[in-house]
Design a protein around this motif. Structure first.
Motif, PDB file in Angstrom:
ATOM      1  N   ALA A   1       0.750  -1.266   0.003  1.00  0.00           N
ATOM      2  CA  ALA A   1      -0.074  -0.016   0.222  1.00  0.00           C
ATOM      3  C   ALA A   1       0.707   1.221   0.117  1.00  0.00           C
ATOM      4  O   ALA A   1       0.595   1.855  -0.650  1.00  0.00           O
ATOM      5  CB  ALA A   1      -1.062  -0.078   1.335  1.00  0.00           C
ATOM      6  N   MET A   2       1.990   1.222   0.761  1.00  0.00           N
ATOM      7  CA  MET A   2       2.768   2.283   0.723  1.00  0.00           C
ATOM      8  C   MET A   2       3.365   2.606  -0.636  1.00  0.00           C
ATOM      9  O   MET A   2       3.393   3.606  -0.948  1.00  0.00           O
ATOM     10  CB  MET A   2       4.024   2.139   1.883  1.00  0.00           C
ATOM     11  CG  MET A   2       5.092   3.180   1.940  1.00  0.00           C
ATOM     12  SD  MET A   2       6.398   2.887   3.009  1.00  0.00           S
ATOM     13  CE  MET A   2       7.314   1.798   1.684  1.00  0.00           C
ATOM     14  N   MET A   3       3.776   1.630  -1.038  1.00  0.00           N
ATOM     15  CA  MET A   3       4.388   1.760  -2.672  1.00  0.00           C
ATOM     16  C   MET A   3       3.554   2.202  -3.694  1.00  0.00           C
ATOM     17  O   MET A   3       3.782   3.206  -4.257  1.00  0.00           O
ATOM     18  CB  MET A   3       4.863   0.391  -3.354  1.00  0.00           C
ATOM     19  CG  MET A   3       6.126  -0.191  -2.463  1.00  0.00           C
ATOM     20  SD  MET A   3       7.333   0.961  -2.115  1.00  0.00           S
ATOM     21  CE  MET A   3       8.569   0.307  -3.477  1.00  0.00           C
ATOM     22  N   HIS A   4       2.176   1.831  -3.659  1.00  0.00           N
ATOM     23  CA  HIS A   4       1.252   2.488  -4.192  1.00  0.00           C
ATOM     24  C   HIS A   4       0.872   3.904  -3.963  1.00  0.00           C
ATOM     25  O   HIS A   4       0.782   4.819  -4.828  1.00  0.00           O
ATOM     26  CB  HIS A   4      -0.123   1.531  -3.849  1.00  0.00           C
ATOM     27  CG  HIS A   4      -1.340   2.237  -4.526  1.00  0.00           C
ATOM     28  ND1 HIS A   4      -2.124   1.215  -5.638  1.00  0.00           N
ATOM     29  CD2 HIS A   4      -1.898   3.480  -4.555  1.00  0.00           C
ATOM     30  CE1 HIS A   4      -2.900   2.240  -6.105  1.00  0.00           C
ATOM     31  NE2 HIS A   4      -2.835   3.337  -5.583  1.00  0.00           N
ATOM     32  N   TYR A   5       1.143   4.245  -2.623  1.00  0.00           N
ATOM     33  CA  TYR A   5       0.902   5.575  -2.365  1.00  0.00           C
ATOM     34  C   TYR A   5       1.862   6.421  -2.788  1.00  0.00           C
ATOM     35  O   TYR A   5       1.698   7.774  -3.439  1.00  0.00           O
ATOM     36  CB  TYR A   5       0.769   5.639  -0.803  1.00  0.00           C
ATOM     37  CG  TYR A   5      -0.268   6.771  -0.263  1.00  0.00           C
ATOM     38  CD1 TYR A   5      -1.449   6.546   0.000  1.00  0.00           C
ATOM     39  CD2 TYR A   5       0.235   8.113  -0.252  1.00  0.00           C
ATOM     40  CE1 TYR A   5      -2.471   7.385   0.352  1.00  0.00           C
ATOM     41  CE2 TYR A   5      -0.842   9.026   0.120  1.00  0.00           C
ATOM     42  CZ  TYR A   5      -1.993   8.517   0.430  1.00  0.00           C
ATOM     43  OH  TYR A   5      -3.016   9.697   0.924  1.00  0.00           O
TER      44      TYR A   5
END
Ligand code: ZN
Length: 310
Positions: free
Chosen positions: A207-211
């Motif tokens: 999710a962090m990478m997506h963000y």
């Protein structure tokens, strides 16, 4: 699936490792989606209610692995959740006691047992703080898709809970604010970079990478938009200035004054009539001898002044 659900899905699939962290996560989950009911004769039962089946599964696993508590999730519709289907995990009085001791919700004192509403386990270790934030997010949190807006929140059912979450965020250098909404205390984050950091802290790496990706794209888009706006503005300014110069030159021409202008002004005026689109620098470079932007500007001011004279 929403970004919030995806994030939770990722969090619940994380391996449970340290026993200290399992307890911290369970602590936060118990505070956020657990409730206590008194059964009489001093007996207490704890139950967890959540709309998210994955969260229920996480509670189930943590209870089993950390405290060897076996539980049976079941589904029901409840008016508290607007008639929606929810998953409930209800613990027996004996298991509830075991859990409350583990979470330091009750402790023995000389006068018997003392109940404390909110578990106050010392959460000094970084690993446990992160596990606590993960549990709180699973139980009462949500995050908007970064393509839509920057918003992550914890909906706490009372002020103490909101304070506990805020404190844990602050200790991890994440700033948040609190607002009240329909009787709940909502701790929220509005800065994209901080939301991304928190996702990483909780262990939601995907999710962090997506963000981060969305943040990078957004900042690229914004700088392109800024540059384009800037170009447009400059060009508009330049064209309107050129238009004023041309109007003045044509006025001088009508009055037969153009030919009587000093050579340096006449040369520039003729160039401008041929090249309305050129910048002052470019015009200056075409003059003989060439002059700089401020020199050209100075000559145009003189032309405008002469045109303004009757
Ligand atoms: Zn830990």
């Amino acid at each position: 699936m929403s970004f919030s659900e995806e994030t939770k899905q990722e969090l619940v699939s994380l391996r449970t490792e340290k026993s200290c962290c399992m307890l911290s996560e369970l602590n936060a989950l118990t505070q956020s989606c657990g409730s206590m009911s008194l059964l009489g004769r001093g007996q207490v039962a704890i139950s967890y209610t959540t709309e998210n089946v994955s969260v229920a599964k996480r509670v189930f696993i943590l209870l089993k692995k950390r405290l060897e508590i076996n539980s049976t999730p079941h589904f029901t519709k409840t008016t508290r959740f607007g008639g929606r289907r929810v998953c409930i995990i209800r613990l027996s009085p004996a298991d509830s006691r075991k859990l409350m001791y583990a979470l330091h919700m009750i402790h023995e004192s000389e006068g018997g047992e003392v109940y404390r509403g909110i578990p106050r386990r010392a959460l000094s270790r970084k690993c446990c703080q992160q596990a606590f934030l993960r549990g709180a997010f699973l139980g009462e949190g949500s995050v908007s898709s970064p393509e839509r807006e920057h918003h992550l929140e914890f909906v706490c059912n009372n002020e103490n809970r909101a304070a506990a979450v805020t404190q844990m965020l602050t200790r991890n250098e994440i700033s948040s604010a609190v607002t009240q909404r329909r009787g709940a205390f909502v701790v929220y984050l509005k800065r994209g970079a901080q939301i991304s950091t928190l996702l990483g802290l909780m262990g939601a790496t995907r999710a962090m990478m997506h963000y981060e990706n969305a943040l990078a794209q957004r900042s690229l888009r914004e700088s392109v938009r800024r540059a384009t706006n800037c170009d447009h503005n400059n060009m508009a300014r330049q064209l309107s200035a050129a238009q004023k110069q041309i109007d003045a030159i044509q006025l001088l021409e009508e009055r037969g004054q153009l030919e009587t202008l000093p050579e340096n002004l006449r040369q520039l005026a003729n160039l401008r009539l041929i090249h309305p689109e050129l910048t002052l620098e470019n015009l200056g470079a075409m003059l003989t001898p060439p002059i700089g932007k401020s020199g050209v500007n100075h000559r145009f001011r003189e032309i405008l002044r002469l045109a303004a004279q009757e």
